[in-house]
Motif scaffolding. Structure first.
Motif, PDB file in Angstrom:
ATOM      1  N   VAL A   8       0.885  -1.188  -0.118  1.00  0.00           N
ATOM      2  CA  VAL A   8      -0.100   0.044   0.011  1.00  0.00           C
ATOM      3  C   VAL A   8       0.799   1.234  -0.005  1.00  0.00           C
ATOM      4  CG1 VAL A   8      -1.576   1.400   1.438  1.00  0.00           C
ATOM      5  CG2 VAL A   8      -1.824  -1.195   1.172  1.00  0.00           C
ATOM      6  N   VAL A   9       0.384   2.189  -0.734  1.00  0.00           N
ATOM      7  CA  VAL A   9       1.056   3.474  -0.833  1.00  0.00           C
ATOM      8  C   VAL A   9       0.353   4.288   0.274  1.00  0.00           C
ATOM      9  CG1 VAL A   9       1.723   5.578  -1.956  1.00  0.00           C
ATOM     10  CG2 VAL A   9       1.481   3.471  -3.233  1.00  0.00           C
ATOM     11  N   LEU A  10       0.973   4.266   1.512  1.00  0.00           N
ATOM     12  CA  LEU A  10       0.176   5.073   2.669  1.00  0.00           C
ATOM     13  C   LEU A  10       0.554   6.544   2.793  1.00  0.00           C
ATOM     14  CD1 LEU A  10      -1.355   4.138   5.416  1.00  0.00           C
ATOM     15  CD2 LEU A  10       0.704   4.181   6.467  1.00  0.00           C
ATOM     16  N   GLY A  11       1.781   7.185   2.087  1.00  0.00           N
ATOM     17  CA  GLY A  11       1.885   8.672   1.801  1.00  0.00           C
ATOM     18  C   GLY A  11       2.534   8.863   0.769  1.00  0.00           C
ATOM     19  N   TYR A  27      15.838  18.957  -0.421  1.00  0.00           N
ATOM     20  CA  TYR A  27      14.778  18.832  -1.201  1.00  0.00           C
ATOM     21  C   TYR A  27      14.335  17.495  -0.674  1.00  0.00           C
ATOM     22  CZ  TYR A  27      17.103  22.011  -4.189  1.00  0.00           C
ATOM     23  OH  TYR A  27      17.848  23.030  -4.794  1.00  0.00           O
ATOM     24  N   GLY A  28      15.002  16.437  -0.545  1.00  0.00           N
ATOM     25  CA  GLY A  28      14.787  15.241  -0.177  1.00  0.00           C
ATOM     26  C   GLY A  28      14.089  14.840   1.191  1.00  0.00           C
ATOM     27  N   ILE A  29      14.583  15.573   2.096  1.00  0.00           N
ATOM     28  CA  ILE A  29      13.893  15.536   3.448  1.00  0.00           C
ATOM     29  C   ILE A  29      12.496  16.280   3.311  1.00  0.00           C
ATOM     30  CG2 ILE A  29      14.203  16.536   5.730  1.00  0.00           C
ATOM     31  CD1 ILE A  29      16.036  14.177   5.069  1.00  0.00           C
ATOM     32  N   THR A  30      12.428  17.464   2.782  1.00  0.00           N
ATOM     33  CA  THR A  30      11.169  18.178   2.272  1.00  0.00           C
ATOM     34  C   THR A  30      10.130  17.050   2.090  1.00  0.00           C
ATOM     35  OG1 THR A  30      12.132  20.280   2.112  1.00  0.00           O
ATOM     36  CG2 THR A  30       9.811  20.047   1.443  1.00  0.00           C
ATOM     37  N   ALA A  31      10.385  16.360   0.991  1.00  0.00           N
ATOM     38  CA  ALA A  31       9.482  15.396   0.313  1.00  0.00           C
ATOM     39  C   ALA A  31       9.266  14.334   1.191  1.00  0.00           C
ATOM     40  CB  ALA A  31      10.213  14.942  -0.972  1.00  0.00           C
ATOM     41  N   ALA A  32      10.150  13.636   2.148  1.00  0.00           N
ATOM     42  CA  ALA A  32      10.066  12.611   2.887  1.00  0.00           C
ATOM     43  C   ALA A  32       9.174  12.987   4.072  1.00  0.00           C
ATOM     44  CB  ALA A  32      11.405  12.148   3.525  1.00  0.00           C
ATOM     45  N   ASP A  38       1.576  12.858   5.424  1.00  0.00           N
ATOM     46  CA  ASP A  38       0.500  12.496   4.747  1.00  0.00           C
ATOM     47  C   ASP A  38       0.029  11.028   4.972  1.00  0.00           C
ATOM     48  OD1 ASP A  38      -1.475  12.332   2.374  1.00  0.00           O
ATOM     49  OD2 ASP A  38      -0.276  11.104   1.405  1.00  0.00           O
ATOM     50  N   ALA A  39       0.950   9.883   5.336  1.00  0.00           N
ATOM     51  CA  ALA A  39       0.756   8.813   5.935  1.00  0.00           C
ATOM     52  C   ALA A  39       0.498   8.810   7.388  1.00  0.00           C
ATOM     53  CB  ALA A  39       2.087   7.965   5.794  1.00  0.00           C
ATOM     54  N   LYS A 229      -5.105  -0.686   9.682  1.00  0.00           N
ATOM     55  CA  LYS A 229      -5.235   0.105  10.827  1.00  0.00           C
ATOM     56  C   LYS A 229      -5.307   1.736  10.711  1.00  0.00           C
ATOM     57  CE  LYS A 229      -2.882  -3.386  13.436  1.00  0.00           C
ATOM     58  NZ  LYS A 229      -1.500  -3.544  14.273  1.00  0.00           N
ATOM     59  N   ARG A 230      -5.344   1.962   9.409  1.00  0.00           N
ATOM     60  CA  ARG A 230      -4.804   3.527   9.099  1.00  0.00           C
ATOM     61  C   ARG A 230      -5.578   4.189   8.223  1.00  0.00           C
ATOM     62  NH1 ARG A 230      -0.711   1.017  11.339  1.00  0.00           N
ATOM     63  NH2 ARG A 230       0.526   2.169  13.034  1.00  0.00           N
ATOM     64  N   THR A 231      -6.194   3.249   7.121  1.00  0.00           N
ATOM     65  CA  THR A 231      -6.854   3.760   5.999  1.00  0.00           C
ATOM     66  C   THR A 231      -8.053   2.721   5.531  1.00  0.00           C
ATOM     67  OG1 THR A 231      -6.828   4.490   3.731  1.00  0.00           O
ATOM     68  CG2 THR A 231      -5.335   2.955   4.228  1.00  0.00           C
ATOM     69  N   THR A 232      -9.103   3.052   5.048  1.00  0.00           N
ATOM     70  CA  THR A 232     -10.021   2.296   4.628  1.00  0.00           C
ATOM     71  C   THR A 232     -10.312   2.333   3.202  1.00  0.00           C
ATOM     72  OG1 THR A 232     -11.807   3.978   4.901  1.00  0.00           O
ATOM     73  CG2 THR A 232     -11.440   2.575   6.672  1.00  0.00           C
ATOM     74  N   ASN A 233      -9.188   3.051   2.586  1.00  0.00           N
ATOM     75  CA  ASN A 233      -9.206   3.394   1.070  1.00  0.00           C
ATOM     76  C   ASN A 233      -8.080   2.903   0.334  1.00  0.00           C
ATOM     77  OD1 ASN A 233     -10.507   3.728  -1.676  1.00  0.00           O
ATOM     78  ND2 ASN A 233     -10.365   5.968  -1.336  1.00  0.00           N
ATOM     79  N   PRO A 234      -7.216   2.048   0.505  1.00  0.00           N
ATOM     80  CA  PRO A 234      -5.841   2.163   0.235  1.00  0.00           C
ATOM     81  C   PRO A 234      -5.722   2.073  -1.353  1.00  0.00           C
ATOM     82  CG  PRO A 234      -6.715  -0.070   0.732  1.00  0.00           C
ATOM     83  CD  PRO A 234      -7.876   0.873   1.037  1.00  0.00           C
ATOM     84  N   VAL A 235      -4.602   2.994  -1.636  1.00  0.00           N
ATOM     85  CA  VAL A 235      -4.048   2.790  -2.839  1.00  0.00           C
ATOM     86  C   VAL A 235      -2.772   1.852  -3.130  1.00  0.00           C
ATOM     87  CG1 VAL A 235      -2.640   4.122  -4.554  1.00  0.00           C
ATOM     88  CG2 VAL A 235      -4.761   5.033  -3.591  1.00  0.00           C
TER      89      VAL A 235
END
Length: 397
Positions: A8-11, A27-32, A38-39, A229-235
């Motif tokens: 699952v893509v959680l974030g 840049y990488g830390i900002t994205a992380a 988001d997760a 335990k964290r999403t009901t609509n997983p991608v």
């Protein structure tokens, strides 16, 4: 593919593309951090860090996984670093996914970031006559736009494509990028704008070719059990294809100078790029008829048309008709590069395959705003790196 083999893509998170003049780690830390937020996770929850390498940013770029782990704060998490040029991000995703599927970890962070030089990408590390990329620059004089132009000319000669078709791809993608907060270029273009830009590699003009950029993207991947335990609509990531070419190639490709013909296998009837998509469809148990949208590697406008056919969205020589009919628009039958594509972003090499997954995640969640594809359920990516590296990732809801 069975659901037991999906992750699952959680974030998902990005640092906007541009020319910011800062270190790639920032840049990488900002994205992380955006992906973690988001997760709904803390950095200390991450059990595995997969970094996509950038070879233009010194030793920290060669060990990107450890570099990002250190910058976020050592926690004892497992780590890996992957280099595959433009497919580096997908290799990092494949590593994280494999560890989750193997049951070694439940949740992983994948990060790619780059601080790109201005102008054409050049080989790094001095003279490397055994490197086919170095050879094509120095022996053939073929910078990237040169072979973009060759591919474009091939479409014109084989399928009757026109320079106006290529310009239409730019106009379409720029319109999409206008609505993407992470895109570098948020500007609408007309066919006349493209035609007025200077020729770089005939028949391609400046507006037909993507720039180089700074930027970053990150995703948090996890097991189904962790996600439950964290999403009901997983991608979900339903397939990751990283197959290599067969040799000799069944179609005309750039020469693979270092290929060992003693290990050759009989070619199939698919090009390298088409083989990537075929393997992804096979793994996911899906086909092109199931797609809601595609994010493809549009280093040039003409290459987007090649990828549409490589993904079997249409037959050979039919991509121009899809484009002309509006089928690849966000509101069309099969939207292509709803994000705006590399034409709107530019190349931040290790981040771009991850950014494609970010876009598909947002689209399948219904979070893409003005560029949202209606009722998006299945998306595919396509990306090609150097020296037999490439990727195609299928994301499903």
């Amino acid at each position: 593919m069975t659901r037991e083999r999906e992750v699952v893509v959680l974030g998902a998170g990005m640092h906007p593309w541009g020319k910011w003049g800062r270190n790639f780690v920032e840049y990488g830390i900002t994205a992380a951090q955006a992906a973690l937020a988001d997760a709904g996770l803390d950095w200390r929850d991450i059990q595995y860090v997969a970094g996509a390498d950038t070879i233009r940013n010194g030793y920290p770029g060669f060990v990107a996984g450890a570099t990002f782990a250190q910058a976020l704060g050592w926690t004892g998490a497992r780590v890996s670093s992957s280099y595959a040029a433009c497919a580096s991000g997908s290799q990092a995703i494949a590593n994280a996914r494999a560890n989750i599927l193997a049951g070694l970890v439940d949740v992983a962070l994948v990060v790619g970031a780059d601080a790109a030089p201005k102008g054409f990408f050049a080989p790094v590390g001095g003279d490397r006559p055994d490197d086919p990329d170095w050879v094509r620059f120095h022996v053939l004089g073929a910078t990237n736009p040169t072979y973009f132009g060759l591919y474009a000319r091939r479409r014109i000669d084989l399928y009757g494509a026109t320079v106006e078709d290529f310009a239409k791809v730019k106009v379409k993608n720029a319109k999409n990028g206008l609505h993407n907060p992470n895109a570098r270029y948020k500007k609408a273009f007309t066919l006349e704008d493209v035609a007025a830009s200077p020729v770089v590699a005939d028949p391609l003009r400046l507006m037909d070719i993507c720039a180089t950029s700074d930027g970053a993207a990150a995703v948090v991947l996890c097991s189904k059990e962790f996600a439950a335990k964290r999403t009901t609509n997983p991608v979900r990531i339903s397939a990751v294809s990283t197959v290599t070419p067969t040799f000799p190639s069944a179609v005309i490709e750039m020469p693979d100078i270092a290929t060992d013909s003693s290990a050759a296998v009989q070619p199939n009837d698919l090009s390298f790029r088409a083989s990537l998509a075929h393997a992804a469809y096979e793994e996911a148990g899906l086909g092109p008829e199931d797609l809601s949208l595609a994010e493809v590697y549009d280093l040039s406008t003409a290459l987007e048309l090649d990828w549409i056919e490589d993904l079997a969205i249409c037959g050979r020589g039919e991509a121009e008709k899809l484009l002309r009919d509006g089928a690849t628009e966000v509101t069309g039958r099969i939207p292509v590069n709803a994000s705006g594509g590399l034409g709107s972003f530019g190349e931040a090499v290790p981040a771009q395959a991850i950014a494609q997954v970010c876009e598909l995640t947002w689209q399948l969640r219904g979070q893409a705003g003005a560029r949202q594809v209606a009722n998006a359920k299945v998306g595919i990516t396509a990306n090609q790196g150097l020296f037999g590296h490439g990727s195609s990732i299928i994301v499903t809801r």
